[in-house]
Write a protein that holds these residues in place. Structure first.
Motif, mmCIF file in Angstrom:
data_model
loop_
_atom_site.group_PDB
_atom_site.id
_atom_site.type_symbol
_atom_site.label_atom_id
_atom_site.label_comp_id
_atom_site.label_asym_id
_atom_site.label_seq_id
_atom_site.Cartn_x
_atom_site.Cartn_y
_atom_site.Cartn_z
ATOM 1 N N ILE A 36 0.721 -1.321 0.055
ATOM 2 C CA ILE A 36 -0.062 -0.031 0.128
ATOM 3 C C ILE A 36 0.810 1.174 -0.080
ATOM 4 C CG2 ILE A 36 -1.641 1.499 1.535
ATOM 5 C CD1 ILE A 36 -3.343 -0.893 1.399
ATOM 6 N N MET A 37 1.718 1.174 0.875
ATOM 7 C CA MET A 37 2.849 2.503 1.029
ATOM 8 C C MET A 37 3.435 2.655 -0.494
ATOM 9 S SD MET A 37 5.436 3.632 3.739
ATOM 10 C CE MET A 37 6.808 2.463 3.872
ATOM 11 N N ASN A 38 3.746 1.594 -0.957
ATOM 12 C CA ASN A 38 4.513 1.840 -2.314
ATOM 13 C C ASN A 38 3.378 2.348 -3.443
ATOM 14 O OD1 ASN A 38 6.450 1.299 -4.497
ATOM 15 N ND2 ASN A 38 5.705 -0.879 -4.838
ATOM 16 N N ILE A 39 2.334 1.785 -3.424
ATOM 17 C CA ILE A 39 1.182 2.203 -4.623
ATOM 18 C C ILE A 39 0.854 3.675 -4.164
ATOM 19 C CG2 ILE A 39 -1.238 2.007 -5.215
ATOM 20 C CD1 ILE A 39 1.108 0.346 -6.571
ATOM 21 N N MET A 40 0.740 4.149 -2.841
ATOM 22 C CA MET A 40 0.355 5.201 -2.658
ATOM 23 C C MET A 40 1.516 6.400 -3.003
ATOM 24 S SD MET A 40 -2.590 5.365 -1.393
ATOM 25 C CE MET A 40 -2.593 7.079 -0.890
ATOM 26 N N LEU A 41 2.842 6.079 -2.728
ATOM 27 C CA LEU A 41 3.951 6.889 -3.339
ATOM 28 C C LEU A 41 3.782 7.208 -4.464
ATOM 29 C CD1 LEU A 41 6.767 5.711 -0.917
ATOM 30 C CD2 LEU A 41 5.770 7.974 -1.013
ATOM 31 N N VAL A 42 3.697 5.990 -5.498
ATOM 32 C CA VAL A 42 3.380 6.141 -6.909
ATOM 33 C C VAL A 42 2.318 7.058 -7.218
ATOM 34 C CG1 VAL A 42 2.640 5.003 -9.083
ATOM 35 C CG2 VAL A 42 4.594 3.878 -7.477
ATOM 36 N N GLU A 90 -7.502 7.756 1.883
ATOM 37 C CA GLU A 90 -7.421 6.900 0.594
ATOM 38 C C GLU A 90 -6.731 5.468 1.169
ATOM 39 O OE1 GLU A 90 -5.837 8.018 -3.174
ATOM 40 O OE2 GLU A 90 -6.944 9.794 -3.238
ATOM 41 N N ALA A 91 -5.592 5.588 1.665
ATOM 42 C CA ALA A 91 -4.890 4.272 2.376
ATOM 43 C C ALA A 91 -5.900 3.640 3.223
ATOM 44 C CB ALA A 91 -3.641 4.577 2.769
ATOM 45 N N THR A 92 -6.430 4.276 4.257
ATOM 46 C CA THR A 92 -7.271 3.518 5.202
ATOM 47 C C THR A 92 -8.628 3.063 4.551
ATOM 48 O OG1 THR A 92 -6.515 5.589 6.580
ATOM 49 C CG2 THR A 92 -8.132 3.938 7.443
ATOM 50 N N TYR A 99 0.649 6.764 5.977
ATOM 51 C CA TYR A 99 1.265 8.317 6.579
ATOM 52 C C TYR A 99 2.461 9.070 5.745
ATOM 53 C CZ TYR A 99 2.351 11.904 9.573
ATOM 54 O OH TYR A 99 2.658 13.219 10.199
ATOM 55 N N TYR A 100 3.378 8.085 5.427
ATOM 56 C CA TYR A 100 4.501 8.702 5.085
ATOM 57 C C TYR A 100 4.129 9.252 3.482
ATOM 58 C CZ TYR A 100 9.100 8.819 2.451
ATOM 59 O OH TYR A 100 10.254 9.442 1.945
ATOM 60 N N ARG A 116 2.041 12.357 4.035
ATOM 61 C CA ARG A 116 2.822 13.377 4.393
ATOM 62 C C ARG A 116 3.735 14.113 3.184
ATOM 63 N NH1 ARG A 116 7.757 13.240 8.205
ATOM 64 N NH2 ARG A 116 8.756 12.525 6.084
ATOM 65 N N THR A 117 4.318 13.141 2.360
ATOM 66 C CA THR A 117 5.081 13.497 1.275
ATOM 67 C C THR A 117 4.154 14.417 0.239
ATOM 68 O OG1 THR A 117 6.234 11.426 1.278
ATOM 69 C CG2 THR A 117 6.429 12.735 -0.575
ATOM 70 N N ALA A 118 2.907 14.163 0.165
ATOM 71 C CA ALA A 118 2.058 14.729 -0.849
ATOM 72 C C ALA A 118 1.676 16.070 -0.074
ATOM 73 C CB ALA A 118 0.569 13.981 -0.965
ATOM 74 N N ALA A 119 1.424 16.217 1.233
ATOM 75 C CA ALA A 119 1.109 17.461 1.858
ATOM 76 C C ALA A 119 2.162 18.330 1.852
ATOM 77 C CB ALA A 119 0.728 17.167 3.304
ATOM 78 N N ARG A 120 3.409 17.791 1.833
ATOM 79 C CA ARG A 120 4.422 19.060 1.796
ATOM 80 C C ARG A 120 5.010 19.479 0.791
ATOM 81 N NH1 ARG A 120 8.299 16.897 6.891
ATOM 82 N NH2 ARG A 120 6.703 17.221 8.525
ATOM 83 N N LYS A 121 4.363 18.871 -0.580
ATOM 84 C CA LYS A 121 4.867 19.368 -1.777
ATOM 85 C C LYS A 121 4.765 20.957 -1.765
ATOM 86 C CE LYS A 121 4.247 15.164 -4.886
ATOM 87 N NZ LYS A 121 5.744 15.055 -5.344
ATOM 88 N N SER A 122 5.467 21.685 -2.445
ATOM 89 C CA SER A 122 5.258 23.133 -2.575
ATOM 90 C C SER A 122 4.419 23.286 -3.692
ATOM 91 C CB SER A 122 6.568 23.676 -2.603
ATOM 92 O OG SER A 122 6.746 24.406 -3.962
ATOM 93 N N PRO A 123 3.527 24.126 -3.756
ATOM 94 C CA PRO A 123 2.482 24.236 -4.690
ATOM 95 C C PRO A 123 3.007 24.571 -6.112
ATOM 96 C CG PRO A 123 2.422 25.933 -3.293
ATOM 97 C CD PRO A 123 3.129 25.085 -2.589
ATOM 98 N N ILE A 124 4.056 25.334 -6.098
ATOM 99 C CA ILE A 124 4.385 25.745 -7.623
ATOM 100 C C ILE A 124 5.436 24.749 -8.086
ATOM 101 C CG2 ILE A 124 6.488 26.977 -6.620
ATOM 102 C CD1 ILE A 124 4.275 27.902 -9.329
ATOM 103 N N GLU A 125 5.976 23.591 -7.417
ATOM 104 C CA GLU A 125 6.751 22.623 -7.811
ATOM 105 C C GLU A 125 5.693 21.518 -8.096
ATOM 106 O OE1 GLU A 125 9.784 21.557 -5.070
ATOM 107 O OE2 GLU A 125 10.666 23.526 -5.468
ATOM 108 N N ALA A 126 4.637 21.518 -7.449
ATOM 109 C CA ALA A 126 3.702 20.425 -7.743
ATOM 110 C C ALA A 126 3.046 20.894 -9.304
ATOM 111 C CB ALA A 126 2.752 20.412 -6.896
ATOM 112 N N LEU A 127 2.748 22.242 -9.326
ATOM 113 C CA LEU A 127 2.002 22.539 -10.542
ATOM 114 C C LEU A 127 2.997 22.726 -11.798
ATOM 115 C CD1 LEU A 127 0.165 25.724 -9.496
ATOM 116 C CD2 LEU A 127 -0.894 23.801 -10.562
ATOM 117 N N ARG A 128 4.528 22.844 -11.480
ATOM 118 C CA ARG A 128 5.250 22.680 -12.671
ATOM 119 C C ARG A 128 5.595 21.572 -13.042
ATOM 120 N NH1 ARG A 128 9.877 26.004 -10.655
ATOM 121 N NH2 ARG A 128 9.435 28.206 -11.149
#
Lengths: 412, 239
Positions: free
Chosen positions: A299-305, A334-336, A394-395, A398-410
């Motif tokens: 699950i962790m693997n797929i969520m990271l993808v 989603e994971a839960t 969780y991991y 958290r990775t998703a939540a910490r993405k900077s909006p601009i890097e995510a949009l680019r």
């Protein structure tokens, strides 16, 4: 974002990749299924053992010849001939064991029985008429032998239902003679079909007076067991002590470590078997838990993808006002959801399979197996599934939540 | 008080020890209700400037005041709230959620807002109608033309009734007719509804729809002037 919308958003995320979600869930499904099956079967086995042990009555005490096996190096059966006729007489004396209600010596072993050209491998029980009471054996045809038959070493036999059908088929058996070890035994009683009682299957049994069995079938002058019944539940301990003292005196033993017999109560037996089954259940549950960890890593693997794939979506959501905790909750949810759904499927599947196994065990193996649906296992299954989702989700979340909006949009 | 006021804005990207200076001291202010186009060749720093102004990125040095408040004072939570309530974004690549209807895409910002749920449907309808896409409300983005996608994105930017709309090359991926439609909507938003619009483009033609053009070159302001002969999208339609 409010919880219902969070839920919808998470569900949508999963629906977008249906096949992947289902495959990811599979690990959790298998893990929870295994846990449910193991727990249900463990409980069933425990109940079976308890009911069989209790079938003998809680006041029953068994004296076994030989030294109690305490380790693999112990030669357990060196004194296997230690219980003699003299011991039986001593134990029967009120002065020695005042709380003894009744006592029965027993001999057993396998022997071939023949009627005409038919032969069958019998389980021979050499016993006193008390066996009828203790094991609840009442012939459906004929009678049990009595104490005169025992005293007179008479050649009479009470046979189990399987023995009757194997040797006689549909023909009447009462009064006929079965040949065991070259001696003819007259059939005086036929038992109804019983199935398994305690650890014996009386359907395959031939019960004869213990005197006859010792003399003519086994050719021994000792007993395989004494089966003793205490006067009351309270007097079990005292009875055990008195039996031990009497037998030690009889055998000239001063050091209890050198006993050439040991005494087992039904409570001991139930406890010992209970420890074995619960250890086994625990061990198997731990094995099943490993599959949950593997599922969780999946699950962790797929969520990271998924987080990487949806980088732009995360950027957009942040640009229109999503806070870190909104994104975190969305992915964690989603994971839960994945693991909870996997857990629910696992519970249904596990319950169905355990039910199937219980049907097979009762119908085909003839065991007195009770299917038990365990609410505890269900809640444990769901709880573990949710926990796996939260821990392994969780991991990535958290990775998703910490993405900077601009890097995510680019992100391309 | 100006709506947006930047002084000596600098932005440096450090990518694996190679530093790129995207903005080298930019100062200007924008009043509420203005329609400003930021122009410049690629690499001039116009996108970086828009990201800083839109609170999607932070400046390396200099100051940025929004409504008189320095952006250094905003907590991450407040920034999220600000982006939700005061700012609307329109991107060159639309950034609509796939497998999600126009209606749900436009409604998305409301989910992160404090607007009571009872008002959501009405507001969403109003926004979609205002860009002329009501007949397409149940379509997923993959079923829409480029112009329709961008109009849906504009509706999404509008739904929170923001003070400022940031449009990053909104016509860049569109054919000229769709591009004109988009410009017409943006112009109307500015003139009729009083939205402040900050548009990024490299086409002079598109920029001339604005009231003022700031030209960037190598991270510095090259020129900052009002448009004397402003284009109106409606005129173009007549021609």
């Amino acid at each position: 974002m409010t919880f219902p919308h969070l839920l919808k958003t998470a569900a949508l995320g999963l629906k977008t990749n249906k096949m992947r979600s289902v495959l990811t869930m599979l690990g959790i499904v298998i893990g929870i299924t295994a846990i449910i099956i193991v727990m249900s079967l463990g409980k069933g086995a425990e109940q079976l053992i308890v009911s069989q042990v209790q079938g003998l009555g809680s006041k029953t005490i068994i004296v076994i010849p030989g030294r109690e096996p305490k380790g693999p190096a112990d030669a357990a059966q060196i004194f296997s001939d230690s219980l003699k006729e003299r011991d039986l007489e001593l134990l029967q004396k009120k002065a020695n064991v005042p709380t003894l209600a009744r006592i029965m010596p027993i001999l057993f072993g396998g022997e071939t029985g023949a009627y005409g050209s038919e032969t069958y491998r019998l389980t021979i029980f050499g016993a006193s008429p008390l066996i009828s009471d203790i094991f609840d054996l009442f012939p459906k045809e004929g009678n049990f032998f009595n104490s005169d038959d025992v005293k007179g070493q008479r050649d009479v036999v009470v046979i189990g239902s399987k023995v009757k059908s194997e040797l006689f088929g549909d023909a009447p058996a009462l009064g006929e003679k079965i040949k065991i070890k070259g001696k003819n035994f007259r059939v005086i009683g036929i038992l109804p079909k019983k199935g398994q009682v305690s650890f014996f299957n009386f359907d395959e049994a031939a019960v004869v007076p213990y005197t006859t069995a010792g003399q003519y079938i086994f050719g021994i002058k000792y007993f395989h067991r004494f089966i003793i019944e205490a006067a009351s539940d309270e007097s079990i301990e005292r009875t055990v002590r008195d039996v031990q003292t009497t037998l030690r005196n009889s055998h000239g033993i001063t050091d209890p470590d050198k006993d050439d017999f040991f005494v087992e109560t039904q409570a001991d037996l139930a406890n010992r078997l209970g420890v074995i089954t619960s250890t086994l259940t625990l061990f198997l549950t731990a094995m099943a838990a490993i599959s949950l960890i593997v599922g969780g890593i999946g699950i962790m693997n797929i969520m990271l993808v998924s987080v990487t794939e949806r980088t732009r979506e995360i950027g957009l959501r942040k640009a229109i006002g999503a806070r870190e905790k909104d994104i975190l909750s969305q992915f964690l949810l989603e994971a839960t959801i994945l693991t909870l759904m996997g857990g629910a499927v696992g519970i249904v599947l596990g319950t169905a399979i355990s039910f199937g196994i219980s049907v097979v065990l009762t119908q085909i193996a003839g065991l007195n197996w009770q299917f038990s649906f365990q609410f505890f296992a269900m809640f444990l299954g769901l709880g573990v599934a949710a926990l796996v989702g939260i821990v392994f989700g969780y991991y990535p979340a958290r990775t998703a939540a910490r993405k900077s909006p601009i890097e995510a949009l680019r992100y391309e | 008080m100006a709506l947006i006021e930047v002084k000596n804005l600098e932005k440096t990207y450090a990518d694996e020890d190679i530093k790129t200076q995207a903005l080298r001291g930019v100062s200007f202010s924008i009043e509420s209700g203005e329609f400003v186009a930021i122009m410049g060749p690629s690499g001039s720093g116009k996108s970086t400037l828009l990201h800083v102004l839109g609170f999607l990125d932070r400046e390396t040095s200099g100051t940025y005041h929004f409504n008189g408040r320095s952006n250094a004072d905003f907590s991450p939570e407040e920034l999220a709230l600000l982006r939700n309530q005061k700012l609307g974004f329109v991107f060159q690549s639309f950034n609509l959620l796939s497998r999600t209807s126009v209606f749900d895409n436009v409604r998305l910002p409301l989910m992160y807002s404090e607007v009571p749920e009872a008002e959501w449907d009405e507001r969403t309808e109003e926004a979609i109608v205002s860009v002329g896409l009501w007949h397409r409300r149940d379509h997923e983005p993959s079923k829409l033309s480029g112009g329709e996608k961008q109009r849906a994105a504009i509706a999404r930017a509008l739904i929170m009734r923001p003070q400022v709309i940031f449009a990053d090359e909104p016509t860049g991926n569109l054919d000229s007719v769709s591009g004109k439609q988009v410009m017409k909507i943006l112009q109307e938003l500015n003139e009729k509804s009083g939205h402040t619009i900050i548009l990024i483009t490299h086409e002079t033609y598109t920029a001339e729809h604005a009231g003022r053009i700031i030209r960037l070159l190598d991270g510095k302001i090259d020129s900052d002037e009002l448009v004397t002969k402003r284009r109106t999208a409606v005129e173009d339609f007549i021609k």
